[in-house]
Design a protein around this motif. Structure first.
Motif, PDB file in Angstrom:
ATOM      1  N   ASP A 181      -4.870  68.164  38.100  1.00  0.00           N
ATOM      2  CA  ASP A 181      -5.475  66.876  38.407  1.00  0.00           C
ATOM      3  C   ASP A 181      -4.583  66.019  39.290  1.00  0.00           C
ATOM      4  N   THR A 182      -3.503  66.599  39.827  1.00  0.00           N
ATOM      5  CA  THR A 182      -2.564  65.881  40.670  1.00  0.00           C
ATOM      6  C   THR A 182      -2.669  66.382  42.103  1.00  0.00           C
ATOM      7  N   THR A 183      -2.659  65.470  43.060  1.00  0.00           N
ATOM      8  CA  THR A 183      -2.698  65.887  44.453  1.00  0.00           C
ATOM      9  C   THR A 183      -1.331  66.423  44.866  1.00  0.00           C
ATOM     10  N   PHE A 184      -1.318  67.221  45.911  1.00  0.00           N
ATOM     11  CA  PHE A 184      -0.060  67.789  46.401  1.00  0.00           C
ATOM     12  C   PHE A 184       0.894  66.682  46.850  1.00  0.00           C
ATOM     13  N   ALA A 185       0.338  65.649  47.495  1.00  0.00           N
ATOM     14  CA  ALA A 185       1.169  64.542  47.965  1.00  0.00           C
ATOM     15  C   ALA A 185       1.870  63.838  46.805  1.00  0.00           C
ATOM     16  N   ASP A 206       6.615  55.331  57.080  1.00  0.00           N
ATOM     17  CA  ASP A 206       5.185  55.274  57.378  1.00  0.00           C
ATOM     18  C   ASP A 206       4.615  56.635  57.762  1.00  0.00           C
ATOM     19  N   GLU A 207       5.478  57.664  57.879  1.00  0.00           N
ATOM     20  CA  GLU A 207       5.014  59.003  58.225  1.00  0.00           C
ATOM     21  C   GLU A 207       4.902  59.923  57.017  1.00  0.00           C
ATOM     22  N   ILE A 208       5.644  59.619  55.961  1.00  0.00           N
ATOM     23  CA  ILE A 208       5.752  60.545  54.828  1.00  0.00           C
ATOM     24  C   ILE A 208       4.397  60.855  54.216  1.00  0.00           C
ATOM     25  N   LYS A 209       3.617  59.820  53.908  1.00  0.00           N
ATOM     26  CA  LYS A 209       2.325  60.045  53.250  1.00  0.00           C
ATOM     27  C   LYS A 209       1.377  60.821  54.143  1.00  0.00           C
ATOM     28  N   LEU A 210       1.343  60.486  55.435  1.00  0.00           N
ATOM     29  CA  LEU A 210       0.466  61.210  56.362  1.00  0.00           C
ATOM     30  C   LEU A 210       0.896  62.664  56.490  1.00  0.00           C
ATOM     31  N   PHE A 211       2.199  62.894  56.490  1.00  0.00           N
ATOM     32  CA  PHE A 211       2.721  64.264  56.560  1.00  0.00           C
ATOM     33  C   PHE A 211       2.283  65.074  55.342  1.00  0.00           C
ATOM     34  N   LEU A 212       2.349  64.467  54.163  1.00  0.00           N
ATOM     35  CA  LEU A 212       1.967  65.179  52.940  1.00  0.00           C
ATOM     36  C   LEU A 212       0.465  65.442  52.886  1.00  0.00           C
ATOM     37  N   VAL A 213      -0.330  64.523  53.401  1.00  0.00           N
ATOM     38  CA  VAL A 213      -1.777  64.759  53.480  1.00  0.00           C
ATOM     39  C   VAL A 213      -2.053  65.908  54.443  1.00  0.00           C
ATOM     40  N   TYR A 214      -1.291  65.961  55.534  1.00  0.00           N
ATOM     41  CA  TYR A 214      -1.423  67.068  56.486  1.00  0.00           C
ATOM     42  C   TYR A 214      -1.096  68.403  55.805  1.00  0.00           C
ATOM     43  N   CYS A 215      -0.061  68.403  54.960  1.00  0.00           N
ATOM     44  CA  CYS A 215       0.318  69.624  54.242  1.00  0.00           C
ATOM     45  C   CYS A 215      -0.753  70.054  53.252  1.00  0.00           C
ATOM     46  N   ASP A 218      -3.319  72.775  54.003  1.00  0.00           N
ATOM     47  CA  ASP A 218      -2.917  74.179  53.937  1.00  0.00           C
ATOM     48  C   ASP A 218      -3.129  74.650  52.503  1.00  0.00           C
ATOM     49  N   SER A 219      -3.949  75.678  52.322  1.00  0.00           N
ATOM     50  CA  SER A 219      -4.276  76.162  50.975  1.00  0.00           C
ATOM     51  C   SER A 219      -3.042  76.617  50.198  1.00  0.00           C
ATOM     52  N   LYS A 220      -1.978  76.951  50.898  1.00  0.00           N
ATOM     53  CA  LYS A 220      -0.764  77.413  50.233  1.00  0.00           C
ATOM     54  C   LYS A 220      -0.101  76.304  49.436  1.00  0.00           C
ATOM     55  N   SER A 221      -0.371  75.054  49.785  1.00  0.00           N
ATOM     56  CA  SER A 221       0.290  73.927  49.133  1.00  0.00           C
ATOM     57  C   SER A 221       0.025  73.897  47.633  1.00  0.00           C
ATOM     58  N   ARG A 222      -1.205  74.241  47.197  1.00  0.00           N
ATOM     59  CA  ARG A 222      -1.541  74.195  45.777  1.00  0.00           C
ATOM     60  C   ARG A 222      -0.793  75.241  44.969  1.00  0.00           C
ATOM     61  N   THR A 223      -0.429  76.338  45.609  1.00  0.00           N
ATOM     62  CA  THR A 223       0.268  77.404  44.888  1.00  0.00           C
ATOM     63  C   THR A 223       1.734  77.068  44.651  1.00  0.00           C
ATOM     64  N   LEU A 224       2.234  76.024  45.300  1.00  0.00           N
ATOM     65  CA  LEU A 224       3.646  75.669  45.188  1.00  0.00           C
ATOM     66  C   LEU A 224       3.879  74.491  44.245  1.00  0.00           C
ATOM     67  N   MET A 225       2.835  74.048  43.549  1.00  0.00           N
ATOM     68  CA  MET A 225       2.974  72.928  42.620  1.00  0.00           C
ATOM     69  C   MET A 225       3.454  73.435  41.267  1.00  0.00           C
ATOM     70  N   ASP A 226       4.673  73.946  41.270  1.00  0.00           N
ATOM     71  CA  ASP A 226       5.293  74.506  40.075  1.00  0.00           C
ATOM     72  C   ASP A 226       6.799  74.273  40.178  1.00  0.00           C
ATOM     73  N   PRO A 227       7.421  73.633  39.181  1.00  0.00           N
ATOM     74  CA  PRO A 227       8.865  73.376  39.242  1.00  0.00           C
ATOM     75  C   PRO A 227       9.693  74.632  39.468  1.00  0.00           C
ATOM     76  N   ALA A 228       9.182  75.804  39.065  1.00  0.00           N
ATOM     77  CA  ALA A 228       9.929  77.050  39.245  1.00  0.00           C
ATOM     78  C   ALA A 228       9.951  77.499  40.697  1.00  0.00           C
ATOM     79  N   LEU A 229       9.106  76.899  41.544  1.00  0.00           N
ATOM     80  CA  LEU A 229       9.024  77.291  42.960  1.00  0.00           C
ATOM     81  C   LEU A 229       9.602  76.202  43.859  1.00  0.00           C
ATOM     82  N   GLU A 230      10.662  75.567  43.412  1.00  0.00           N
ATOM     83  CA  GLU A 230      11.237  74.443  44.159  1.00  0.00           C
ATOM     84  C   GLU A 230      11.716  74.867  45.545  1.00  0.00           C
TER      85      GLU A 230
END
Length: 250
Positions: A181-185, A206-215, A218-230
């Motif tokens: 339920d958490t966004t990648f950003a 002022d670029e950080i949030k836009l950069f994270l939305v851009y990321c 990429d479908s790969k971003s959701r697979t990296l939302m794990d502390p073990a994959l830092e």
């Protein structure tokens, strides 16, 4: 000698294929629109050719693409959008891309009726310390016990259930997605050091949030939302930052 000639031939063939692919792409013009507010700070990215650009103050953009290419539109104010180009898009003078504004929807709140409680006067510890014993008339029949077996105060089914459930979870741990339920950003902001984004990646505040939305696109971003994959996450952000810088520099 034959091996070197073979390798050279393969390299030349690959080069010709790449050149032919680029040659078939055309410069397509478009405009991002919204009926309510002006469109700006939108990034347009061609996922096939790994090309990108940013819209100007009027929402217009130009990017090289070919039929069946996918264009991704990212912004802080508008919802991300993907379109697949068709031959009709290239015949038109420019492509119109409508974007929807983000809306902040409040979660449903359920208010329960307040129950009137009658407080017990005096010290309640005496009540807690009291021990009650069942009698034949007031105690319900324990249908879970056999007729020839008895146990004081019956079985604690809640404790038994919790014990079994705890054992099952321990022996067969299931995979749990704590960040579904958490966004990648939001995940990156809470798990990645700010100095990495600002100093290492060289992103302005002022670029950080836009950069994270851009990321996020990429479908790969959701697979990296794990502390073990830092480390994989940091590597992903570094690579995406190169694309982001190249796009926003234009």
């Amino acid at each position: 000698m034959k091996t070197k000639i073979g390798i050279l031939s393969i390299a030349l063939l690959c080069g010709q294929l790449i050149f032919a692919q680029i040659a078939t792409s055309k410069l397509i013009k478009g405009q991002v629109r919204n009926a309510l507010i002006p469109v700006e700070d939108v990034i347009v990215f061609n996922t096939k050719h790994n090309l990108g650009t940013a819209v100007n103050a009027y929402g217009s953009f130009e990017i090289r693409a070919s039929v069946s290419d996918t264009l991704v539109f990212s912004s802080l104010v508008f919802k991300s959008k993907r379109i697949i180009l068709t031959e009709k898009d290239f015949l038109a003078s420019h492509v119109i891309v409508p974007l929807d504004v983000f809306t902040n929807e409040l979660a449903e709140v359920i208010i329960l009726a307040k129950k009137e409680m009658n407080p017990i006067s005096g010290s309640t510890q005496k009540i807690v310390d009291l021990q009650f014993f069942d009698d034949a008339k007031s105690s319900p029949k324990n249908t879970a016990m056999l007729s020839d077996q008895t146990i004081d105060k019956g079985m604690d089914f809640v404790r038994i259930y919790k014990g079994i459930l705890k054992t099952m979870r321990k022996d067969n741990p299931g995979k749990q997605d704590f960040y579904k339920d958490t966004t990648f950003a939001d995940y990156v902001i809470s798990h990645v050091n700010y100095s990495f984004l600002s100093s290492t990646l060289g992103l302005r505040d002022d670029e950080i949030k836009l950069f994270l939305v851009y990321c996020e696109n990429d479908s790969k971003s959701r697979t990296l939302m794990d502390p073990a994959l830092e480390f994989q996450l940091l590597d992903f952000l570094s690579n995406k930052n190169k694309e982001f810088k190249r796009i926003t520099a234009n």
